[in-house]
Design an enzyme around this catalytic site. Structure first.
Site: not given
Ligand code: SF4
Length: 334
Positions: A16, A171, A179, A182, A188
């Protein structure tokens, strides 16, 4: 990631701290070398600061390395070599803030503690379409509230790791996160409102002030370089660097006055810029042979002669590392 294997509070904490302001790909080899040299918090606490800074050399933001060392010593001295298991005690240790404490608690101890590092801020700002620079107090407050509210009961470790991985791998920074891959795309808001190129809102950048300095690469008759240990605090605190003087100074006059020394073969090398978070430093390296007419320099506790190969093994700032590479090459080429 190497820090996700044999997970422990020590490895989580170390990764971290290294990952603050630094990309994963850069951190991986540093993390591996560090763990090899200091496999436990006790071995890190017992290390010499010079050795810690040397292994950190090139990662930048050296206050992190000094705090890392101080923190290891505190844990060994005051917590019997074990990381405390509550946020307040963790945050009392050098270099550990709220998010790092949250990462240690959730990833190492599976406690329901929120984190808010750069990756998580980006995911939250996009998913909830939160505008405003995430470092601003009111925006940060809103993000912390969300981060805490979203923590699931149990499985804090999996949740936190998932969120961090999503930010690092899906992201991602820039206007084109993945996306389509995702798992959060349905809900989102940033994606639905077509705001991805604007989120998270960047900080309004002021033009960085510029400073200039001459780096004095002073070589003695044994082809050794004069290095100076910098004071423990401030820029490059505790690292070794060549002596510096202002850009207006006549280098020969400066060395005469400071070291009772005569210079010969004075050569200005190519100047270059080094950018800090709050200013830019124009560096003019000056290479010269030095002959010291008294032993004054050798009596000085902070100054020392090093062969170029030896200097490479010390904790030196990134621009100095670059110059050492150039010097080695220059000497090899004769
Ligand atoms: S859908 Fe939203 S959370 Fe997912 S990668 Fe795209 S911007 Fe990021």
């Amino acid at each position: 990631m190497p820090w996700q294997k044999q997970r422990s509070a020590y490895r989580v904490w170390l990764s971290e701290i290294m990952l603050q302001q630094t990309q994963v790909a850069t951190v991986i080899p540093y993390f591996q070398t560090f763990i090899k040299h200091f496999p436990t918090i006790k071995s890190l606490a017992a290390a010499r600061e010079d050795d810690v800074l040397s292994l950190w050399s090139g990662l930048g933001y050296y206050a992190r390395a000094r705090n890392l060392h101080k923190c290891a010593k505190s844990i060994v001295s005051f917590h019997r070599g074990r990381f405390p298991k509550n946020s307040q005690s963790l945050q009392e240790l050098p270099g550990i803030g709220r998010s790092t404490a949250g990462a240690i608690l959730s990833l190492a101890f599976n406690q329901p503690a929120a984190i808010l590092d750069g990756n998580v801020k980006r995911v939250l700002c996009r998913f909830f379409a939160i505008e405003g620079w995430p470092g601003k107090t009111d925006v940060a407050k809103e993000l912390w509230q969300l981060a805490e509210h979203l923590l699931p009961d149990g499985q804090a470790r999996e949740y936190t790791q998932g969120l961090m991985d999503l930010g690092a791998l899906v992201c991602t920074r820039g206007a084109s996160p993945a996306c389509t891959e995702c798992p959060l795309q349905q809900g989102c808001q940033g994606l639905q409102k077509n705001l991805l190129s604007q989120l998270p809102t960047p900080k309004v950048r002021k033009e960085l002030p510029q400073r200039s300095v001459q780096f004095l690469l002073l070589i003695n008759e044994k082809n050794q370089l004069l290095l100076e240990k910098r004071p423990p605090t401030g820029i490059w605190g505790g690292l070794w660097n060549v002596p510096e003087c202002t850009i207006e100074e006549d280098v020969s006059e400066y060395c005469k006055a400071t070291y009772c020394a005569e210079l010969s073969q004075v050569e200005s090398l190519k100047s270059f810029r080094h950018t800090f978070s709050h200013f830019q430093l124009m560096i003019q390296p000056v290479l010269a042979k030095i002959t010291i007419s008294s032993h004054r320099v050798l009596d000085h506790a902070r100054l020392s002669w090093y062969a170029i190969e030896q200097a490479n093994g010390l904790g030196v700032p990134a621009p100095m590392k670059k110059l050492l590479g150039q010097l080695s090459k220059k000497f090899e080429d004769g």
